[in-house]
Design a protein around this motif. Structure first.
Motif, PDB file in Angstrom:
ATOM      1  N   ILE A   4      42.834  49.345  31.462  1.00  0.00           N
ATOM      2  CA  ILE A   4      42.634  48.064  32.127  1.00  0.00           C
ATOM      3  C   ILE A   4      43.971  47.344  32.145  1.00  0.00           C
ATOM      4  CG2 ILE A   4      41.533  45.802  31.926  1.00  0.00           C
ATOM      5  CD1 ILE A   4      39.137  47.297  30.657  1.00  0.00           C
ATOM      6  N   VAL A   5      44.323  46.789  33.289  1.00  0.00           N
ATOM      7  CA  VAL A   5      45.558  46.029  33.439  1.00  0.00           C
ATOM      8  C   VAL A   5      45.180  44.598  33.789  1.00  0.00           C
ATOM      9  CG1 VAL A   5      47.720  45.815  34.727  1.00  0.00           C
ATOM     10  CG2 VAL A   5      46.795  48.091  34.207  1.00  0.00           C
ATOM     11  N   PHE A   6      45.685  43.650  33.009  1.00  0.00           N
ATOM     12  CA  PHE A   6      45.477  42.240  33.302  1.00  0.00           C
ATOM     13  C   PHE A   6      46.638  41.732  34.137  1.00  0.00           C
ATOM     14  CE2 PHE A   6      42.946  41.118  29.175  1.00  0.00           C
ATOM     15  CZ  PHE A   6      41.839  41.775  29.665  1.00  0.00           C
ATOM     16  N   ARG A  66      52.731  45.967  38.128  1.00  0.00           N
ATOM     17  CA  ARG A  66      51.473  46.671  37.848  1.00  0.00           C
ATOM     18  C   ARG A  66      51.542  48.157  38.187  1.00  0.00           C
ATOM     19  NH1 ARG A  66      49.635  41.487  40.209  1.00  0.00           N
ATOM     20  NH2 ARG A  66      49.365  42.422  42.271  1.00  0.00           N
ATOM     21  N   ALA A  67      52.393  48.538  39.117  1.00  0.00           N
ATOM     22  CA  ALA A  67      52.440  49.913  39.625  1.00  0.00           C
ATOM     23  C   ALA A  67      52.649  50.978  38.545  1.00  0.00           C
ATOM     24  CB  ALA A  67      53.507  50.034  40.713  1.00  0.00           C
ATOM     25  N   PRO A  68      53.577  50.789  37.610  1.00  0.00           N
ATOM     26  CA  PRO A  68      53.770  51.850  36.613  1.00  0.00           C
ATOM     27  C   PRO A  68      52.514  52.124  35.777  1.00  0.00           C
ATOM     28  CG  PRO A  68      55.589  50.279  36.538  1.00  0.00           C
ATOM     29  CD  PRO A  68      54.554  49.712  37.446  1.00  0.00           C
ATOM     30  N   GLU A 124      47.718  49.166  46.060  1.00  0.00           N
ATOM     31  CA  GLU A 124      48.104  49.332  44.652  1.00  0.00           C
ATOM     32  C   GLU A 124      47.410  50.522  44.009  1.00  0.00           C
ATOM     33  OE1 GLU A 124      48.789  45.875  42.062  1.00  0.00           O
ATOM     34  OE2 GLU A 124      48.319  44.644  43.824  1.00  0.00           O
ATOM     35  N   GLY A 125      46.270  50.940  44.551  1.00  0.00           N
ATOM     36  CA  GLY A 125      45.632  52.174  44.106  1.00  0.00           C
ATOM     37  C   GLY A 125      44.697  52.078  42.919  1.00  0.00           C
ATOM     38  N   PHE A 126      44.367  50.903  42.455  1.00  0.00           N
ATOM     39  CA  PHE A 126      43.448  50.792  41.325  1.00  0.00           C
ATOM     40  C   PHE A 126      42.052  51.263  41.725  1.00  0.00           C
ATOM     41  CE2 PHE A 126      46.832  48.049  39.881  1.00  0.00           C
ATOM     42  CZ  PHE A 126      46.889  48.323  38.527  1.00  0.00           C
TER      43      PHE A 126
END
Length: 159
Positions: A4-6, A66-68, A124-126
């Motif tokens: 999970i990315v905030f 966020r990409a990495p 972004e691909g999430f």
């Protein structure tokens, strides 16, 4: 497994949200906690190697920031999920005013974060994107209170 990315401005409630929703199930990976990118990367890669669910609790205000994480999640066969915190600077400043010690950030950091903040896009691909907002957008929580959140899938027409 899940990463999970905030993403959100300082004092938008990211760490409190982590504590309320993910403390029992996901490791928290945060520059606030670990102090350096090197330490953050060590813990991040250890979680990926151990197949341990994790939350990246940083501001991640831009798609480039966020990409990495999305790429690492994908490479490790983790589900990549973005939680985007939509909080006004007014609410963030009020939340920040209730903080003490090192938890308090300079107000300029909140406004600088808002200037850089980029809303998520499909590119972004999430695997999933969620919008997190205070249940009462006009109220800042009392210092000891845990705020109520509105969590919903990011509107398709905004991707």
């Amino acid at each position: 497994m899940e990463m999970i990315v905030f993403a959100g401005i300082p004092a938008s409630g990211k760490t409190t949200f982590y504590r309320d929703r993910f403390l029992a199930t996901h490791v928290r990976v945060s520059l606030d906690l670990l102090k350096t990118r090197e330490r953050q990367d060590i813990l991040l890669h250890a979680c990926l190697a151990a197949k341990q669910p994790l939350v990246v609790d940083n501001t991640n205000t831009t798609a480039a920031a966020r990409a990495p994480y999305e790429q690492l999640a994908r490479a490790a066969k983790f589900r990549a999920v973005l939680y985007f915190f939509e909080v006004t600077t007014r609410v963030a400043v009020a939340r920040n005013a209730a903080r003490t010690g090192k938890a308090k950030v300079p107000s300029v950091a909140i406004f600088a974060g808002q200037k850089k903040l980029q809303t998520p896009t499909r590119a972004e691909g999430f695997d999933a994107v969620f919008r997190v907002a205070p249940a009462d957008a006009n109220a800042a929580p009392a210092p000891a209170a845990s705020p109520a959140y509105l969590v919903e899938p990011w509107p398709e027409d905004r991707l």
